[in-house]
Scaffold this motif. Sequence first.
Motif, PDB file in Angstrom:
ATOM      1  N   MET A 207       0.809  -1.213   0.000  1.00  0.00           N
ATOM      2  CA  MET A 207       0.000   0.000   0.000  1.00  0.00           C
ATOM      3  C   MET A 207       0.846   1.269   0.000  1.00  0.00           C
ATOM      4  O   MET A 207       0.306   2.383  -0.001  1.00  0.00           O
ATOM      5  CB  MET A 207      -0.931   0.006   1.220  1.00  0.00           C
ATOM      6  CG  MET A 207      -2.020  -1.037   1.149  1.00  0.00           C
ATOM      7  SD  MET A 207      -3.108  -0.971   2.586  1.00  0.00           S
ATOM      8  CE  MET A 207      -4.204  -2.345   2.228  1.00  0.00           C
ATOM      9  N   GLY A 208       2.164   1.115   0.026  1.00  0.00           N
ATOM     10  CA  GLY A 208       3.040   2.275  -0.030  1.00  0.00           C
ATOM     11  C   GLY A 208       3.305   2.916   1.310  1.00  0.00           C
ATOM     12  O   GLY A 208       3.821   4.043   1.370  1.00  0.00           O
ATOM     13  N   PHE A 209       2.978   2.240   2.404  1.00  0.00           N
ATOM     14  CA  PHE A 209       3.194   2.801   3.731  1.00  0.00           C
ATOM     15  C   PHE A 209       4.583   2.455   4.279  1.00  0.00           C
ATOM     16  O   PHE A 209       4.959   2.956   5.339  1.00  0.00           O
ATOM     17  CB  PHE A 209       2.140   2.285   4.716  1.00  0.00           C
ATOM     18  CG  PHE A 209       0.734   2.640   4.328  1.00  0.00           C
ATOM     19  CD1 PHE A 209       0.456   3.822   3.658  1.00  0.00           C
ATOM     20  CD2 PHE A 209      -0.312   1.786   4.621  1.00  0.00           C
ATOM     21  CE1 PHE A 209      -0.837   4.156   3.291  1.00  0.00           C
ATOM     22  CE2 PHE A 209      -1.612   2.112   4.259  1.00  0.00           C
ATOM     23  CZ  PHE A 209      -1.869   3.299   3.593  1.00  0.00           C
ATOM     24  N   ALA A 210       5.308   1.598   3.586  1.00  0.00           N
ATOM     25  CA  ALA A 210       6.666   1.235   3.992  1.00  0.00           C
ATOM     26  C   ALA A 210       7.536   1.201   2.745  1.00  0.00           C
ATOM     27  O   ALA A 210       7.109   0.734   1.688  1.00  0.00           O
ATOM     28  CB  ALA A 210       6.688  -0.120   4.704  1.00  0.00           C
ATOM     29  N   SER A 211       8.736   1.705   2.851  1.00  0.00           N
ATOM     30  CA  SER A 211       9.657   1.737   1.712  1.00  0.00           C
ATOM     31  C   SER A 211      10.447   0.436   1.629  1.00  0.00           C
ATOM     32  O   SER A 211      10.484  -0.348   2.582  1.00  0.00           O
ATOM     33  CB  SER A 211      10.617   2.917   1.847  1.00  0.00           C
ATOM     34  OG  SER A 211      11.479   2.721   2.965  1.00  0.00           O
ATOM     35  N   ARG A 212      11.077   0.257   0.488  1.00  0.00           N
ATOM     36  CA  ARG A 212      11.943  -0.930   0.333  1.00  0.00           C
ATOM     37  C   ARG A 212      13.083  -0.881   1.354  1.00  0.00           C
ATOM     38  O   ARG A 212      13.481  -1.913   1.908  1.00  0.00           O
ATOM     39  CB  ARG A 212      12.475  -0.975  -1.093  1.00  0.00           C
ATOM     40  CG  ARG A 212      13.312  -2.193  -1.410  1.00  0.00           C
ATOM     41  CD  ARG A 212      13.721  -2.210  -2.859  1.00  0.00           C
ATOM     42  NE  ARG A 212      12.681  -2.764  -3.709  1.00  0.00           N
ATOM     43  CZ  ARG A 212      12.212  -2.178  -4.802  1.00  0.00           C
ATOM     44  NH1 ARG A 212      12.674  -0.989  -5.152  1.00  0.00           N
ATOM     45  NH2 ARG A 212      11.296  -2.762  -5.536  1.00  0.00           N
ATOM     46  N   LYS A 213      13.598   0.305   1.619  1.00  0.00           N
ATOM     47  CA  LYS A 213      14.682   0.450   2.601  1.00  0.00           C
ATOM     48  C   LYS A 213      14.221   0.024   3.982  1.00  0.00           C
ATOM     49  O   LYS A 213      14.944  -0.668   4.710  1.00  0.00           O
ATOM     50  CB  LYS A 213      15.162   1.903   2.607  1.00  0.00           C
ATOM     51  CG  LYS A 213      16.306   2.161   3.581  1.00  0.00           C
ATOM     52  CD  LYS A 213      16.771   3.604   3.496  1.00  0.00           C
ATOM     53  CE  LYS A 213      17.920   3.869   4.462  1.00  0.00           C
ATOM     54  NZ  LYS A 213      18.386   5.280   4.396  1.00  0.00           N
ATOM     55  N   GLN A 214      13.016   0.439   4.373  1.00  0.00           N
ATOM     56  CA  GLN A 214      12.485   0.046   5.674  1.00  0.00           C
ATOM     57  C   GLN A 214      12.262  -1.454   5.756  1.00  0.00           C
ATOM     58  O   GLN A 214      12.549  -2.088   6.783  1.00  0.00           O
ATOM     59  CB  GLN A 214      11.177   0.777   5.943  1.00  0.00           C
ATOM     60  CG  GLN A 214      11.335   2.272   6.176  1.00  0.00           C
ATOM     61  CD  GLN A 214      10.013   2.993   6.248  1.00  0.00           C
ATOM     62  OE1 GLN A 214       9.053   2.621   5.557  1.00  0.00           O
ATOM     63  NE2 GLN A 214       9.930   4.020   7.082  1.00  0.00           N
ATOM     64  N   MET A 215      11.761  -2.042   4.666  1.00  0.00           N
ATOM     65  CA  MET A 215      11.487  -3.485   4.663  1.00  0.00           C
ATOM     66  C   MET A 215      12.766  -4.288   4.799  1.00  0.00           C
ATOM     67  O   MET A 215      12.859  -5.225   5.599  1.00  0.00           O
ATOM     68  CB  MET A 215      10.747  -3.869   3.387  1.00  0.00           C
ATOM     69  CG  MET A 215       9.340  -3.293   3.280  1.00  0.00           C
ATOM     70  SD  MET A 215       8.192  -3.949   4.511  1.00  0.00           S
ATOM     71  CE  MET A 215       7.991  -5.638   3.915  1.00  0.00           C
ATOM     72  N   TYR A 231       8.389 -15.526   5.221  1.00  0.00           N
ATOM     73  CA  TYR A 231       9.515 -14.591   5.099  1.00  0.00           C
ATOM     74  C   TYR A 231       9.970 -14.494   3.646  1.00  0.00           C
ATOM     75  O   TYR A 231      10.134 -13.384   3.114  1.00  0.00           O
ATOM     76  CB  TYR A 231      10.657 -15.064   5.998  1.00  0.00           C
ATOM     77  CG  TYR A 231      11.942 -14.266   5.868  1.00  0.00           C
ATOM     78  CD1 TYR A 231      12.230 -13.236   6.769  1.00  0.00           C
ATOM     79  CD2 TYR A 231      12.859 -14.554   4.869  1.00  0.00           C
ATOM     80  CE1 TYR A 231      13.405 -12.508   6.658  1.00  0.00           C
ATOM     81  CE2 TYR A 231      14.033 -13.824   4.742  1.00  0.00           C
ATOM     82  CZ  TYR A 231      14.298 -12.808   5.632  1.00  0.00           C
ATOM     83  OH  TYR A 231      15.466 -12.076   5.513  1.00  0.00           O
ATOM     84  N   MET A 232      10.172 -15.648   2.998  1.00  0.00           N
ATOM     85  CA  MET A 232      10.693 -15.641   1.634  1.00  0.00           C
ATOM     86  C   MET A 232       9.688 -15.040   0.652  1.00  0.00           C
ATOM     87  O   MET A 232      10.071 -14.342  -0.296  1.00  0.00           O
ATOM     88  CB  MET A 232      11.063 -17.063   1.207  1.00  0.00           C
ATOM     89  CG  MET A 232      12.187 -17.678   2.012  1.00  0.00           C
ATOM     90  SD  MET A 232      13.721 -16.682   2.015  1.00  0.00           S
ATOM     91  CE  MET A 232      14.206 -16.822   0.290  1.00  0.00           C
ATOM     92  N   ARG A 233       8.398 -15.279   0.867  1.00  0.00           N
ATOM     93  CA  ARG A 233       7.385 -14.683   0.000  1.00  0.00           C
ATOM     94  C   ARG A 233       7.436 -13.160   0.083  1.00  0.00           C
ATOM     95  O   ARG A 233       7.392 -12.451  -0.930  1.00  0.00           O
ATOM     96  CB  ARG A 233       6.002 -15.191   0.392  1.00  0.00           C
ATOM     97  CG  ARG A 233       4.879 -14.657  -0.487  1.00  0.00           C
ATOM     98  CD  ARG A 233       3.524 -15.105   0.011  1.00  0.00           C
ATOM     99  NE  ARG A 233       3.241 -14.577   1.337  1.00  0.00           N
ATOM    100  CZ  ARG A 233       2.892 -15.316   2.372  1.00  0.00           C
ATOM    101  NH1 ARG A 233       2.783 -16.624   2.260  1.00  0.00           N
ATOM    102  NH2 ARG A 233       2.663 -14.754   3.560  1.00  0.00           N
ATOM    103  N   THR A 234       7.559 -12.634   1.302  1.00  0.00           N
ATOM    104  CA  THR A 234       7.645 -11.185   1.490  1.00  0.00           C
ATOM    105  C   THR A 234       8.940 -10.635   0.912  1.00  0.00           C
ATOM    106  O   THR A 234       8.951  -9.579   0.255  1.00  0.00           O
ATOM    107  CB  THR A 234       7.550 -10.838   2.986  1.00  0.00           C
ATOM    108  OG1 THR A 234       6.356 -11.410   3.529  1.00  0.00           O
ATOM    109  CG2 THR A 234       7.532  -9.340   3.196  1.00  0.00           C
ATOM    110  N   LEU A 235      10.048 -11.329   1.134  1.00  0.00           N
ATOM    111  CA  LEU A 235      11.336 -10.872   0.624  1.00  0.00           C
ATOM    112  C   LEU A 235      11.337 -10.808  -0.900  1.00  0.00           C
ATOM    113  O   LEU A 235      11.796  -9.816  -1.498  1.00  0.00           O
ATOM    114  CB  LEU A 235      12.449 -11.802   1.123  1.00  0.00           C
ATOM    115  CG  LEU A 235      13.865 -11.462   0.647  1.00  0.00           C
ATOM    116  CD1 LEU A 235      14.269 -10.066   1.097  1.00  0.00           C
ATOM    117  CD2 LEU A 235      14.865 -12.498   1.164  1.00  0.00           C
ATOM    118  N   PHE A 236      10.820 -11.840  -1.557  1.00  0.00           N
ATOM    119  CA  PHE A 236      10.784 -11.831  -3.020  1.00  0.00           C
ATOM    120  C   PHE A 236       9.866 -10.731  -3.550  1.00  0.00           C
ATOM    121  O   PHE A 236      10.112 -10.158  -4.609  1.00  0.00           O
ATOM    122  CB  PHE A 236      10.334 -13.195  -3.540  1.00  0.00           C
ATOM    123  CG  PHE A 236      11.381 -14.274  -3.404  1.00  0.00           C
ATOM    124  CD1 PHE A 236      12.702 -14.007  -3.664  1.00  0.00           C
ATOM    125  CD2 PHE A 236      11.027 -15.566  -3.016  1.00  0.00           C
ATOM    126  CE1 PHE A 236      13.673 -14.982  -3.540  1.00  0.00           C
ATOM    127  CE2 PHE A 236      11.991 -16.556  -2.890  1.00  0.00           C
ATOM    128  CZ  PHE A 236      13.318 -16.260  -3.148  1.00  0.00           C
TER     129      PHE A 236
END
Length: 493
Positions: A207-215, A231-236
Amino acid sequence: MGVLYTPIVNEVRRLLIILVLLLPLCGAYGQMNVTIVGESANAAGKRVELICYEDMLSLQERVLDEAIVDSTGAFILKCYLTYPRLVVVQVECYSQSFYVEPGRRYEVWLPSFRWEQDEERNVYLDPVELPLEFLNLPQEELNVKILRFDEAVDSFVSEHRVYFDPRFKPRRQWMDSLVASIQMPMEGDDFFARYARFTLAQMRYDMGFASRKQMLGKVLPQPILYHDECYMRTLFDVLGGMVSQGMRKVGKWRLMEWVHQGNLDRYLDSLGTEPLLYDEQLRELAALVALKESFYDPDYDRDGVLRMLVTLAQRSKWKEHRRIAEAVVSGIWQEESGERKKEIAALSLPDVDGNKVSLDSLRGKWVYMSFVRVGDPNSLRELETLAHFKDSVYAQNDNVVFVSIACDREFQKMYHLLRNSRRGVRYTWTWLHFDGQYRWLESMGVVSYPWFILFDPEGRQPYSVTPTPGSGFLLHAPWEKLDEERPKLEFTD
């Protein structure tokens, strides 16, 4: 796709052979510590498969176990697991997924089910869930907790859907309210806590509430949790689109050049210009994601992408990356190169008299194969066109054979059409019944009827999508012999 170089083909085949040899060992490793004991109301004689994904990037399926439901409706599935993971129970073209934990015994009940409904609706476009019910599950069992969590999230989002709808501007405070409303533990290192934490984090990122850097810096911890599918699903998902379309300091054209040259070292080093990918292990994982994306991008050299994936599968210092790269290569090879899907299968199917006919015996001729259902009006319309052209095609070409695969559940439907109807006297070509081979239909890409596939004399499929008879394909089919005596047209100025 361009022409595959022989060395690439040989390396891919070698990797596939390794995979085939290792998979049985993976299933047999250690004692079977997960058991699924099932009973059913009307599934006797049907094959039940227990399936998992090799990884969350390739999404290649692996059959952990399979069983035939006995005459009493009972079946048992077993497998060995080290960590909790998502599995799928599939019967014919119906399935249901759930999580299994090592050391557990599950009791399931499959109530009376109308199996023939796939003949009334397209269950691939409009799926029907296998109504599998769990018995005697404790309230703190993993699937029960995940169900309560998912229901709480869905209920909150549904109640306040306008604040989550991407057509409007999603509100960050409502995402915070959703997280605060979840009355379940999300801290800790157990599987459910990670499932809840990463599921909400992925929603926040999407939804754009967190950046790739934050993730990558805060939400997804290091070291990489390869065993955790959530974890891997979110990371990919976070790594998706990060590299393949170009980075801030390295443009897409430069990446394309290194892929074309097969220069994997330069490619990997260039990813280090992105501050989020300073870590070598994460950088290589991002390269795997990018290479898979690049294979389906027409701007990239597909042979070069495949070469680099094969090299990664051989050279990576991380065994998890070698395994993922091998699975991605296997998936691409099966999909694009005709290793499994596009070849005539080594399968025997019954003809109208019940005699088994080997599909392998059809090699050496052009095979125009139609997958039909006897009661389907669209299938009957195309069959009439086949009947119209059959005699002329056979008279002019002795290396062509028409084969129709009747995909109706009841064998008698095919028998009645060919033996007891006026239409049958015109359908004088090879007819076979699919004999419940749903996995084969799936591998051939048959998702609607009628469906046509052309095989050349080597048993391979020259078209990704074969035209129907009604398109006029049979008027100028590729098996036509050129008339050497036909006068050539000469053009002069």
